[in-house]
Design a protein around this motif. Structure first.
Motif, short mmCIF file in Angstrom:
data_model
loop_
_atom_site.label_atom_id
_atom_site.label_comp_id
_atom_site.label_asym_id
_atom_site.label_seq_id
_atom_site.Cartn_x
_atom_site.Cartn_y
_atom_site.Cartn_z
N PRO A 16 29.96 37.79 27.75
CA PRO A 16 29.70 37.62 29.19
C PRO A 16 30.75 36.73 29.86
CG PRO A 16 28.03 36.46 27.87
CD PRO A 16 28.96 37.10 26.91
N ILE A 17 31.15 37.13 31.04
CA ILE A 17 32.01 36.29 31.87
C ILE A 17 31.09 35.64 32.89
CG2 ILE A 17 33.99 36.19 33.43
CD1 ILE A 17 34.69 39.07 32.50
N TYR A 52 35.19 43.90 39.63
CA TYR A 52 35.90 43.48 38.41
C TYR A 52 36.79 44.64 38.02
CZ TYR A 52 36.36 42.59 33.36
OH TYR A 52 36.83 42.42 32.08
N GLY A 53 38.11 44.42 38.05
CA GLY A 53 39.05 45.51 37.79
C GLY A 53 38.88 46.65 38.78
N GLY A 82 41.61 41.63 33.92
CA GLY A 82 41.63 42.07 35.33
C GLY A 82 41.16 40.97 36.24
N ASP A 83 41.08 41.32 37.52
CA ASP A 83 40.66 40.33 38.52
C ASP A 83 39.17 40.46 38.82
OD1 ASP A 83 43.17 39.18 38.90
OD2 ASP A 83 43.77 40.76 40.30
N ILE A 84 38.54 39.30 38.96
CA ILE A 84 37.19 39.24 39.52
C ILE A 84 37.39 38.95 41.00
CG2 ILE A 84 35.05 37.89 39.59
CD1 ILE A 84 34.99 39.00 36.92
N SER A 99 39.19 35.23 44.50
CA SER A 99 39.38 35.98 43.26
C SER A 99 39.83 35.09 42.12
CB SER A 99 40.38 37.12 43.48
OG SER A 99 41.69 36.59 43.56
N ALA A 100 39.67 35.59 40.91
CA ALA A 100 40.08 34.87 39.72
C ALA A 100 40.51 35.89 38.67
CB ALA A 100 38.94 34.01 39.20
#
Lengths: 106, 159
Positions: A16-17, A52-53, A82-84, A99-100
């Motif tokens: 999990p992110i 996400y992506g 990828g980017d969140i 974003s992160a």
């Protein structure tokens, strides 16, 4: 609108992110009066979405029942680097973005 | 000639329609805008359930037993779900018993989330019962409710 997003930058595939975000916003309920007795119009961030992506993974539709400076925490499954990306808009059409970058290992 | 004229009249009539009617948003832009159906907690739940039954279980709503300040109360909602392509949580609705607008928020989840868990902070207008209603990918509804004592209400000067 300023916001603070906190995401684990490195994570193993499948794990999990954890995404945490706080957005500076009064979330005006429309039930408040100023010192002159005028009603402050309702203005809340009513739509929030996270990609996400490039794929939408989470969305929230919020009302005045969410506290000022809305905070959200949720968990996205790590699939690839990828980017969140989070986007939101309030009822006066002011929008925001934060974003992160996430690197997925394994 | 006649058909063309009728077509022209129809096109003009379409142009005359207010733009709002043509561009209906696909989701409710802000919970609580349609106050007629969403103002009561029962009406809110019925509008979401559309006749489907809701069962207690699988959902866990965590609120402190006592909220010192109703302006900001920490809230966590969790659903027991594998969050796989075949079995996931579609949405979670938070419904307040005493707020002027019963529907506080709706979270839309999906199989890309690893856990059916959302944390936020809510506003509560007084001591009350809060309901979290989750819809799973098979269409079933599950809920949990939490009682909370609120010492200092939110929206004091309005509602």
């Amino acid at each position: 609108m300023t916001a603070r997003i906190e995401v684990q930058h490195e994570v193993r595939r499948g794990d999990p992110i954890e995404v945490r975000i706080v957005i500076q916003h009064p979330m005006e309920t429309g039930f408040r009066y100023d010192s002159l007795g005028r009603q402050t119009p309702r203005n809340v961030i009513h739509r929030f979405e996270c990609r996400y992506g490039g794929v939408e993974v989470f969305r929230a539709s919020m009302g005045a029942g969410i506290a000022a400076n809305p905070y959200l925490k949720f968990f996205v499954r790590a699939e690839r680097s990828g980017d969140i990306e989070c986007r939101w808009v309030d009822q006066e059409n002011a929008s925001g973005y934060a974003s992160a970058r996430v690197t997925v290992n394994g | 000639m006649n058909a063309r004229r009728r077509l022209l009249a129809a096109l003009l009539a379409l142009l005359a329609l207010p733009r709002r009617v043509l561009a209906q948003p696909s989701v409710n832009p802000a919970p609580g805008i349609d106050a007629r159906t969403l103002s009561t907690p029962q009406g809110t739940l019925q509008a979401i359930l559309k006749g489907t039954e809701m069962r207690r279980g699988r959902v866990r709503l965590e609120l402190p037993a006592i909220g010192e300040n109703g302006h900001s109360v920490p809230m966590t909602v969790r659903v027991d779900s594998p969050m796989s392509e075949a079995d996931y949580v579609r949405r979670i609705d938070l419904v307040s018993e005493k707020n002027p607008v019963a529907l506080m928020a709706t979270f839309f989840l999906g199989p890309h989330m690893s856990r059916a868990e959302v944390e936020s902070r809510v506003r509560l207008n007084g001591t009350q019962r809060v309901t979290a209603l989750a819809q799973l990918s098979d269409g079933s509804f599950w809920f949990d409710a939490a009682e909370i004592v609120v010492n200092e209400s939110a929206c004091l000067d309005g509602g």
